[in-house]
Design a protein around this motif. Structure first.
Motif, mmCIF file in Angstrom:
data_model
loop_
_atom_site.group_PDB
_atom_site.id
_atom_site.type_symbol
_atom_site.label_atom_id
_atom_site.label_comp_id
_atom_site.label_asym_id
_atom_site.label_seq_id
_atom_site.Cartn_x
_atom_site.Cartn_y
_atom_site.Cartn_z
ATOM 1 N N PRO A 43 47.276 95.082 -22.633
ATOM 2 C CA PRO A 43 47.544 94.058 -23.655
ATOM 3 C C PRO A 43 46.897 92.717 -23.360
ATOM 4 N N PHE A 44 46.616 91.994 -24.428
ATOM 5 C CA PHE A 44 46.072 90.648 -24.304
ATOM 6 C C PHE A 44 47.145 89.664 -23.828
ATOM 7 N N LEU A 45 48.392 89.956 -24.182
ATOM 8 C CA LEU A 45 49.501 89.047 -23.890
ATOM 9 C C LEU A 45 50.302 89.546 -22.698
ATOM 10 N N GLU A 46 51.061 88.648 -22.101
ATOM 11 C CA GLU A 46 51.997 89.055 -21.067
ATOM 12 C C GLU A 46 53.125 89.849 -21.719
ATOM 13 N N THR A 47 53.404 91.033 -21.171
ATOM 14 C CA THR A 47 54.444 91.890 -21.738
ATOM 15 C C THR A 47 55.621 91.980 -20.775
ATOM 16 N N VAL A 48 56.661 92.692 -21.198
ATOM 17 C CA VAL A 48 57.860 92.806 -20.374
ATOM 18 C C VAL A 48 57.542 93.495 -19.051
ATOM 19 N N HIS A 49 56.695 94.529 -19.113
ATOM 20 C CA HIS A 49 56.326 95.277 -17.905
ATOM 21 C C HIS A 49 54.811 95.307 -17.782
ATOM 22 N N ASP A 50 54.240 94.350 -17.078
ATOM 23 C CA ASP A 50 52.803 94.316 -16.847
ATOM 24 C C ASP A 50 52.486 95.085 -15.573
ATOM 25 N N ARG A 51 52.552 96.395 -15.659
ATOM 26 C CA ARG A 51 52.331 97.221 -14.477
ATOM 27 C C ARG A 51 52.147 98.667 -14.922
ATOM 28 N N VAL A 52 51.699 99.496 -14.000
ATOM 29 C CA VAL A 52 51.652 100.936 -14.224
ATOM 30 C C VAL A 52 53.049 101.507 -13.993
ATOM 31 N N MET A 53 53.514 102.322 -14.918
ATOM 32 C CA MET A 53 54.830 102.944 -14.787
ATOM 33 C C MET A 53 54.670 104.439 -14.567
ATOM 34 N N LEU A 54 55.236 104.916 -13.469
ATOM 35 C CA LEU A 54 55.188 106.337 -13.133
ATOM 36 C C LEU A 54 56.560 106.952 -13.352
ATOM 37 N N GLU A 55 56.645 107.883 -14.272
ATOM 38 C CA GLU A 55 57.899 108.603 -14.484
ATOM 39 C C GLU A 55 57.977 109.728 -13.462
ATOM 40 N N VAL A 56 58.890 109.608 -12.505
ATOM 41 C CA VAL A 56 58.949 110.512 -11.363
ATOM 42 C C VAL A 56 59.693 111.804 -11.701
ATOM 43 N N PHE A 57 60.769 111.690 -12.436
ATOM 44 C CA PHE A 57 61.518 112.873 -12.853
ATOM 45 C C PHE A 57 62.300 112.547 -14.121
ATOM 46 N N ARG A 58 62.866 113.570 -14.724
ATOM 47 C CA ARG A 58 63.750 113.407 -15.879
ATOM 48 C C ARG A 58 65.091 114.047 -15.556
ATOM 49 N N GLY A 59 66.125 113.467 -16.151
ATOM 50 C CA GLY A 59 67.464 113.962 -15.908
ATOM 51 C C GLY A 59 68.142 113.189 -14.795
ATOM 52 N N CYS A 60 69.351 113.613 -14.469
ATOM 53 C CA CYS A 60 70.124 112.949 -13.423
ATOM 54 C C CYS A 60 71.129 113.948 -12.862
ATOM 55 N N ILE A 61 71.362 113.879 -11.562
ATOM 56 C CA ILE A 61 72.315 114.800 -10.921
ATOM 57 C C ILE A 61 73.695 114.187 -10.763
ATOM 58 N N ARG A 62 73.888 112.927 -11.180
ATOM 59 C CA ARG A 62 75.061 112.161 -10.755
ATOM 60 C C ARG A 62 76.288 112.306 -11.647
ATOM 61 N N GLY A 63 76.136 112.165 -12.939
ATOM 62 C CA GLY A 63 77.284 112.323 -13.824
ATOM 63 C C GLY A 63 78.189 111.117 -13.934
ATOM 64 N N CYS A 64 77.615 109.900 -13.927
ATOM 65 C CA CYS A 64 78.437 108.716 -14.200
ATOM 66 C C CYS A 64 78.988 108.843 -15.622
ATOM 67 N N ARG A 65 80.259 108.594 -15.783
ATOM 68 C CA ARG A 65 80.932 108.958 -17.037
ATOM 69 C C ARG A 65 80.664 108.001 -18.189
ATOM 70 N N PHE A 66 80.060 106.859 -17.904
ATOM 71 C CA PHE A 66 79.715 105.906 -18.965
ATOM 72 C C PHE A 66 78.274 106.067 -19.417
ATOM 73 N N CYS A 67 77.467 106.853 -18.695
ATOM 74 C CA CYS A 67 76.009 106.835 -18.848
ATOM 75 C C CYS A 67 75.522 107.917 -19.800
ATOM 76 N N GLN A 68 74.993 107.504 -20.934
ATOM 77 C CA GLN A 68 74.458 108.463 -21.899
ATOM 78 C C GLN A 68 73.189 109.122 -21.377
ATOM 79 N N ALA A 69 72.291 108.334 -20.780
ATOM 80 C CA ALA A 69 71.025 108.883 -20.296
ATOM 81 C C ALA A 69 71.250 110.006 -19.297
ATOM 82 N N GLY A 70 72.265 109.849 -18.451
ATOM 83 C CA GLY A 70 72.550 110.860 -17.446
ATOM 84 C C GLY A 70 72.967 112.187 -18.030
ATOM 85 N N MET A 71 73.430 112.192 -19.287
ATOM 86 C CA MET A 71 73.838 113.433 -19.955
ATOM 87 C C MET A 71 72.736 113.966 -20.877
ATOM 88 N N ILE A 72 72.160 113.106 -21.712
ATOM 89 C CA ILE A 72 71.223 113.608 -22.722
ATOM 90 C C ILE A 72 69.892 114.039 -22.127
#
Length: 617
Positions: free
Chosen positions: A252-281
């Protein structure tokens, strides 16, 4: 291609014209003249936020790699640009070609958070696309939407033609291929939508009827055409090493929220925090191999010139090959002066060795997420860490020369008491005392502990989906209680606006009736609700009440455990029975072990293959 001259009068009068011109280094310039199908991927927030979204980059790359699809981008304009578009009677356009949104075959939105819903409606209207799906004709684009908020699509059901449920890299290409073939055969819009509903992972709202009980709760949710599935099952990618990853992205020409390379290492979660939607979906848990991640990182740095790589996933220290990955990255990032950054770490898996390695590149603040201030409440939410583990971890960080920590907490959790709130301040003070308990590296530097507290928003597909959100008054009272309990300037206290969290809860747990409120908000020119300067709690309450609805019905009501929920027709793999058991265990303060320690039978194994932890992969 784009005629810059016609935009010049507009761009001269806006604060940041770089948001609207495109042509960034590394951006793909698809040729619409040679494409069988044209897609405009829309991010319903500003350019700076949208350009930081990895998912949008991945999916645009997937579309353009097909060879027959041309996928462009558009972002929510800031009010100054919106005013210029309206006053000049010019439509919102795609950055690559400059064509209006209504010139495309498909217009796709990603729904990352509830307060972007009004932006979606504004972008449709500005793009000369009928806002209500029922008003669209054969010449209008098909409007699709996905992302985490699509797991409860009902508040947006009046505006979206097709929802994509789950991961889109494979599913969206299947949908595009279907639409392309149907258009070539001259099929009508109605028939295209019907055929789309037969694909796995797609929900077409107009093909389902909803009825309500006298108390306002759902009575029934049924297909209105033969063959339409009663349940929509989410899509997942089985092998992440084969997933499409954009190694060359627009810089981008402008400064953005994340000016960096982002590496998605894995998907999902093993933890099961009961408030966390991402950990379930996002279950089941699947990892990318270190070799693929290292190659992705190397090529991404080469094509972007970014000085930083961020390892992103829900709980990065759970990655089984983390040491190996860090070693591979450090074998070349040191020489190239590229920083490595880590997201919030789980304290119980805190690696001193890892901390030392990452520190060799850059010493920065560390982020932990205890979430609750007492052990009792951490057990309620299934955050399987103890205060002893917290203090041990931060002590190691201090020994390593760190003096800045950020801690994430929540308030409004089920069964929460004032003692739990006071426990946050006590834990913060304990961490400060730990720093000063012995001489630390760094001479006379002091310690800074930032406590950041958000309000619980009960989310669909979590064990807390049935729980009532605390009233606005109670949330604000707890925020002030915690403030009064902090006795040292070594602790910085930040908290989220409880009014924002209440509106988020309304739409997170809402049903199809809320479409009337959203349409009324659109007609009142409400937008950019995720921005403090444009969010108005009073205006939202007035708008919701103006269509005969009550915000408390959605946000502050405890749902009955046997109640039909607006999102019950979606199958995420994790069963409703499991989430109900987890809710009951939360009330009893009983914890559940993580997936690596013991399988708890959540149901995600039904989606697994040999690359998933559920099968020992």
């Amino acid at each position: 291609m784009k005629d810059y001259k016609k935009y010049a009068p507009l761009l001269e009068k806006v604060e940041k014209p770089g948001r609207y011109v495109g042509g960034e280094y590394g951006s793909e310039i698809p040729n619409p003249e040679n494409a069988d199908l044209r897609v405009c991927f829309c991010f319903p927030d500003t350019y700076e936020i949208g350009m930081s979204n990895l998912g949008m980059k991945i999916l645009q790359n997937c579309f353009n790699k097909t060879g027959y699809i041309s996928c462009e981008r558009s972002y929510m304009p800031w009010p100054d640009m919106r005013e210029q578009l309206v006053s000049h009677k010019m439509p919102l356009y795609a950055l690559e070609s400059g064509d209006p949104l209504n010139a495309f075959d498909i217009v796709a939105f990603t729904l990352q958070y509830e307060l972007c819903y009004t932006n979606v409606l504004q972008m449709l209207g500005l793009g000369n696309i009928p806002v209500l799906s029922k008003d669209r004709t054969e010449t209008d684009p098909i409007v699709i939407a996905g992302g985490p908020c699509a797991y409860n699509p009902e508040p947006m059901a009046d505006f979206i033609d097709i929802f994509s449920i789950g991961e889109g890299e494979e599913a969206l290409i299947e949908l595009a291929e279907l639409i392309n073939n149907c258009k070539k055969q001259g099929m009508k819009r109605e028939e295209i939508l019907y055929k789309a509903s037969l694909l796995d992972g797609f929900y077409v709202p107009c093909l389902y009827d909803v009825t309500y009980n006298s108390d306002g709760t759902l009575a029934s949710f049924t297909p209105n055409r033969e063959g339409v599935p009663t349940t929509v099952r989410k899509r997942i990618i089985s092998n992440l090493d084969n997933v499409c990853f954009p190694r060359k992205c627009a810089v981008p020409f402008l400064e953005t929220v994340h000016d960096r390379v982002m590496l998605e290492v894995f998907r999902g979660c093993i933890r099961g925090c009961r408030f966390c939607q991402a950990g379930m979906i996002y279950r089941p848990y699947r990892e990318k191999s270190p070799d693929v991640l290292n190659a992705d990182a190397l090529e991404s740095i080469k094509h972007s010139g970014y000085p930083e790589i961020s390892l992103t996933s829900l709980s990065i220290s759970d990655y089984t090959h983390l040491r190996e990955l860090i070693d591979k990255l450090l074998s070349w990032t040191d020489d190239k002066k590229v920083n490595l950054s880590l997201p919030s770490m789980r304290i119980d898996n805190f690696y001193e060795e890892l901390l030392e390695k990452v520190s060799s590149v850059r010493k920065s603040g560390l982020t932990f997420a205890p979430e609750a201030g007492t052990q009792r409440l951490r057990d309620v939410i299934n955050k399987n860490i103890t205060e002893e583990e917290i203090i041990t971890a931060v002590s190691k960080a201090f020994d390593g020369g760190r003096n800045s920590l950020k801690l994430y907490f929540m308030n409004g959790l089920p069964t929460e008491t004032d003692e739990d709130i006071k426990g946050i301040a006590k834990l913060g003070q304990n961490i400060v005392d730990t720093y000063y308990s012995k001489k630390r590296q760094g001479g006379g530097r002091g310690v800074n502990v930032t406590i950041s507290v958000s309000c619980l928003v009960p989310k669909p597909f979590t064990p807390f989906q049935w729980a009532a959100q605390d009233s606005l008054e109670e949330l604000e009272r707890k925020q002030q209680l915690l403030k009064s309990e902090i006795k040292t300037k070594k602790i910085s206290y930040k908290y989220h606006d409880a009014r924002v969290s209440r509106i988020e809860a309304v739409f997170a747990r809402g049903d199809r009736k809320l479409g009337k409120a959203l349409y009324e908000a659109y007609n009142r020119n409400m937008m950019l609700d995720g921005w403090d300067e444009y969010f108005s709690y009073d205006k939202w309450i007035e708008t919701i009440e103006s269509v005969g609805l009550d915000a408390s019905f959605y946000a502050n009501r405890a749902f009955d455990l046997d109640e039909l929920l607006p999102w019950d027709f979606i199958d995420i793999g994790v069963t409703k029975k499991f989430m109900r058991l987890e809710y009951e265990k939360a009330i009893k303060e009983i914890t559940t072990p993580d997936c690596r320690t013991k399988c708890s039978g959540c149901g995600a194994a039904s989606l697994c293959n040999d690359k998933c932890i559920c099968n020992g992969g």
